[in-house]
Design a protein around this motif. Structure first.
Motif, short mmCIF file in Angstrom:
data_model
loop_
_atom_site.label_atom_id
_atom_site.label_comp_id
_atom_site.label_asym_id
_atom_site.label_seq_id
_atom_site.Cartn_x
_atom_site.Cartn_y
_atom_site.Cartn_z
N ARG A 117 -54.60 -46.34 -26.96
CA ARG A 117 -53.54 -46.62 -27.92
C ARG A 117 -52.46 -45.54 -27.96
N ILE A 118 -52.85 -44.31 -27.65
CA ILE A 118 -51.89 -43.19 -27.69
C ILE A 118 -51.28 -43.03 -26.31
N GLN A 119 -50.02 -43.31 -26.20
CA GLN A 119 -49.32 -43.18 -24.93
C GLN A 119 -48.70 -41.80 -24.83
N THR A 120 -49.17 -40.99 -23.90
CA THR A 120 -48.66 -39.64 -23.73
C THR A 120 -48.72 -39.25 -22.26
N ALA A 121 -47.73 -38.52 -21.83
CA ALA A 121 -47.69 -38.09 -20.42
C ALA A 121 -48.65 -36.94 -20.17
N ASP A 122 -49.04 -36.24 -21.23
CA ASP A 122 -49.90 -35.07 -21.07
C ASP A 122 -51.00 -35.12 -22.13
N GLN A 123 -52.15 -35.68 -21.75
CA GLN A 123 -53.26 -35.83 -22.69
C GLN A 123 -53.72 -34.48 -23.23
N GLY A 124 -53.78 -33.49 -22.35
CA GLY A 124 -54.26 -32.18 -22.76
C GLY A 124 -53.37 -31.53 -23.80
N ALA A 125 -52.06 -31.57 -23.58
CA ALA A 125 -51.12 -30.95 -24.52
C ALA A 125 -51.17 -31.67 -25.86
N TRP A 126 -51.26 -33.01 -25.84
CA TRP A 126 -51.32 -33.78 -27.09
C TRP A 126 -52.54 -33.38 -27.90
N PHE A 127 -53.71 -33.33 -27.26
CA PHE A 127 -54.93 -33.05 -28.02
C PHE A 127 -54.95 -31.60 -28.51
N ALA A 128 -54.47 -30.68 -27.69
CA ALA A 128 -54.39 -29.28 -28.11
C ALA A 128 -53.53 -29.14 -29.36
N GLN A 129 -52.43 -29.88 -29.40
CA GLN A 129 -51.53 -29.84 -30.56
C GLN A 129 -52.23 -30.37 -31.80
N GLU A 130 -53.05 -31.43 -31.63
CA GLU A 130 -53.78 -31.99 -32.77
C GLU A 130 -54.79 -30.98 -33.32
N ILE A 131 -55.44 -30.24 -32.44
CA ILE A 131 -56.38 -29.21 -32.87
C ILE A 131 -55.64 -28.12 -33.64
N GLN A 132 -54.50 -27.69 -33.12
CA GLN A 132 -53.73 -26.64 -33.78
C GLN A 132 -53.28 -27.08 -35.18
N LYS A 133 -52.93 -28.34 -35.33
CA LYS A 133 -52.52 -28.86 -36.64
C LYS A 133 -53.64 -28.67 -37.67
N GLN A 134 -54.88 -28.94 -37.27
CA GLN A 134 -55.99 -28.82 -38.20
C GLN A 134 -56.31 -27.36 -38.51
N ILE A 135 -56.17 -26.49 -37.53
CA ILE A 135 -56.37 -25.05 -37.77
C ILE A 135 -55.30 -24.55 -38.74
N ASP A 136 -54.06 -24.99 -38.54
CA ASP A 136 -52.97 -24.59 -39.43
C ASP A 136 -53.23 -25.08 -40.86
N LEU B 233 -59.55 -31.65 -22.00
CA LEU B 233 -60.02 -30.83 -23.12
C LEU B 233 -59.64 -29.35 -22.97
N LYS B 234 -59.31 -28.93 -21.77
CA LYS B 234 -59.16 -27.50 -21.50
C LYS B 234 -58.11 -26.83 -22.40
N GLN B 235 -56.96 -27.44 -22.55
CA GLN B 235 -55.92 -26.83 -23.38
C GLN B 235 -56.36 -26.70 -24.83
N ALA B 236 -57.11 -27.69 -25.31
CA ALA B 236 -57.59 -27.64 -26.69
C ALA B 236 -58.58 -26.49 -26.88
N ILE B 237 -59.45 -26.27 -25.90
CA ILE B 237 -60.42 -25.19 -26.01
C ILE B 237 -59.71 -23.83 -25.95
N ASP B 238 -58.64 -23.75 -25.17
CA ASP B 238 -57.83 -22.52 -25.17
C ASP B 238 -57.27 -22.25 -26.56
N VAL B 239 -56.81 -23.28 -27.23
CA VAL B 239 -56.28 -23.14 -28.60
C VAL B 239 -57.39 -22.67 -29.55
N VAL B 240 -58.57 -23.24 -29.41
CA VAL B 240 -59.71 -22.84 -30.24
C VAL B 240 -59.96 -21.34 -30.10
N HIS B 241 -60.01 -20.85 -28.87
CA HIS B 241 -60.27 -19.44 -28.63
C HIS B 241 -59.12 -18.55 -29.11
N GLN B 242 -57.91 -19.00 -28.91
CA GLN B 242 -56.75 -18.22 -29.36
C GLN B 242 -56.73 -18.02 -30.88
#
Length: 446
Positions: A190-209, A240-249
């Motif tokens: 359902r989510i149309q995005t050119a970069d799955q990793g960047a999209w999910f990483a951004q969603e993780i960062q939103k919740q951390i914020d 998932l890799k970009q999201a895990i980078d965000v988690v560690h950062q």
């Protein structure tokens, strides 16, 4: 109005179904209600009374044979003789707790850690996946000094006080921890995005914020890497890799819940997280580790585990007992000797292709996706709107039950059939599944 649990109530027997049951089945359902209480759930409007299993097959009391397309706990197959023999032999010798020395737990630790990235070099043992995830959350909190845990919106991680507080799939009757935050699942149908990793990483960062804004310190991200309770959402390998980078950062850890995608199920790797090229800080496993024998594990990076273990003792009375370890060794033997990872990859691809072939005939099939022997079969009202069709999905599950094929549903809308057979599922079983699916859909859509 209380919202039902997506994993407990979507495909379940309820009291209004009782009048249509055969007398012997009605007697059993009534007795369950009387002695087990009301928290338990049965699958199907007409529950199945199973008495025997072997491999990927099950038999009911009347002698009918079923194809099991759902039970990952019996990961290498029901009643596998290697596990039966190993458990029997060890039970005849000794079964006690881990405060005595025993070689088996040490040998198994070497064995399972050898399947992990080199950074993961410590192991602990429990009896259930809930206990493993409970301990993982405690470790995350000790490591980070925080309490905030992020999970996906339909995640299920266990039934303890801590894990039920991070398991939204249990429904609104089970309150989430106030320190839990929910991330949108990677539903790339359902989510149309050119970069799955960047999209999910951004969603993780939103919740951390959001945690930070509320004065909650972030501790970790807990996820099943195939997002099975969210509807079986494998995504592109590596997303998932970009999201895990965000988690560690942000000072948190990544806990990979491998109860469902682990032990060669995805075919692409021994562990589900490995298809993403990431190294978790903590990995948890559950009963598939022992083919249903109560055993689970937690593997971690030494510094991460030390944040907990250097400060607190931990003792799980029969976690890692010799009988459970014998079962776990037998499972590893069978995966290796029967080349089940390669088998899962090849057979899963064939099953996926066969199920996808039905899409040409049935517009109600929105998407068929998966990795290895873990497939999501999504039903929609039409492909243009992608509106979920929960009623059709439940009717299909019931119709398949009458064709002696057992499965269930997943996802927030209850419209995704979760297809997850024991790893011994064979190519000659594919025709049974696909033919049954074809007949049932034709009847339901006719």
């Amino acid at each position: 109005m209380t919202v039902r649990s997506t994993i407990m109530d979507t495909n379940s027997f309820r009291a209004e179904h009782a009048e249509t049951l055969a007398p012997d089945i009605r007697q059993l359902t009534d007795k369950r209600s009387q002695v087990l209480g009301e928290s338990y759930r049965l699958f199907y409007r007409n529950p199945v009374h199973l008495v025997r299993g072997q491999g990927q097959y099950l038999w009911d009391k009347a002698g009918n044979q079923y194809l099991d397309m759902y039970n990952n706990v019996a990961s290498i197959g029901h009643c596998h003789p290697a596990v039966v023999d190993a458990v029997h032999k060890q039970m005849m010798q000794l079964n006690t707790h881990t405060r005595y020395l025993h070689e088996s737990i040490l040998a198994y630790s070497d064995r399972i850690l050898a399947t992990m990235p080199a950074e993961i070099d410590r192991a602990m043992y429990m009896c259930t996946g809930s206990e493993a995830n409970d301990l993982a959350i405690r470790i995350a909190q000790c490591w980070s000094g925080g309490t905030g845990i992020i999970v996906s919106k339909e995640a299920y991680h266990g039934t303890s006080a801590l894990t039920s507080g991070v398991s939204p799939a249990l429904g609104s009757g089970q309150p989430l921890s106030p320190h839990t935050r929910l991330v949108a699942p990677p539903d790339f149908y359902r989510i149309q995005t050119a970069d799955q990793g960047a999209w999910f990483a951004q969603e993780i960062q939103k919740q951390i914020d959001d945690m930070t804004a509320q004065g909650i310190k972030f501790a970790g991200f807990l996820a099943d890497s195939i997002f099975s309770s969210d509807g079986v959402l494998p995504g592109q390998p590596g997303f998932l890799k970009q999201a895990i980078d965000v988690v560690h950062q942000n000072g948190g850890i990544f806990i990979a819940d491998e109860v469902q995608p682990g032990f060669a199920r995805t075919g692409e790797a021994f562990w589900g997280f490995a298809r993403h090229g990431v190294v978790p800080d903590v990995v948890t496993t559950g009963k598939p580790m022992g083919n249903g024998i109560p055993v689970s594990g937690l593997m971690a990076k030494a510094p991460v585990m030390a944040a907990f273990s250097d400060a607190l003792p931990y003792f799980n009375t029969f976690g890692g007992n010799p009988v459970s370890m014998a079962a776990a060794h037998a499972v590893m033997d069978v995966i290796e000797q029967e080349a089940l990872q390669a088998h899962s990859l090849k057979t899963g691809a064939a099953l996926l292709a066969a199920l996808q072939s039905l899409q040409a005939t049935y517009p109600c099939i929105g998407e068929v996706r998966g990795a290895g022997l873990f497939i999501g079969f999504e039903l929609v009202k039409d492909r243009e709107s992608k509106q979920p069709d929960k009623r059709l999905a439940l009717d299909l599950v019931e119709a398949l039950r009458e064709e002696f094929v057992l499965t269930s549903v997943a996802g927030p809308y209850g419209n995704v059939l979760k297809i997850r057979p024991p790893l011994c599922f064979q190519t000659h079983d594919i025709d049974w599944v696909v033919s049954a699916m074809d007949r049932c859909l034709r009847k339901l859509q006719g």
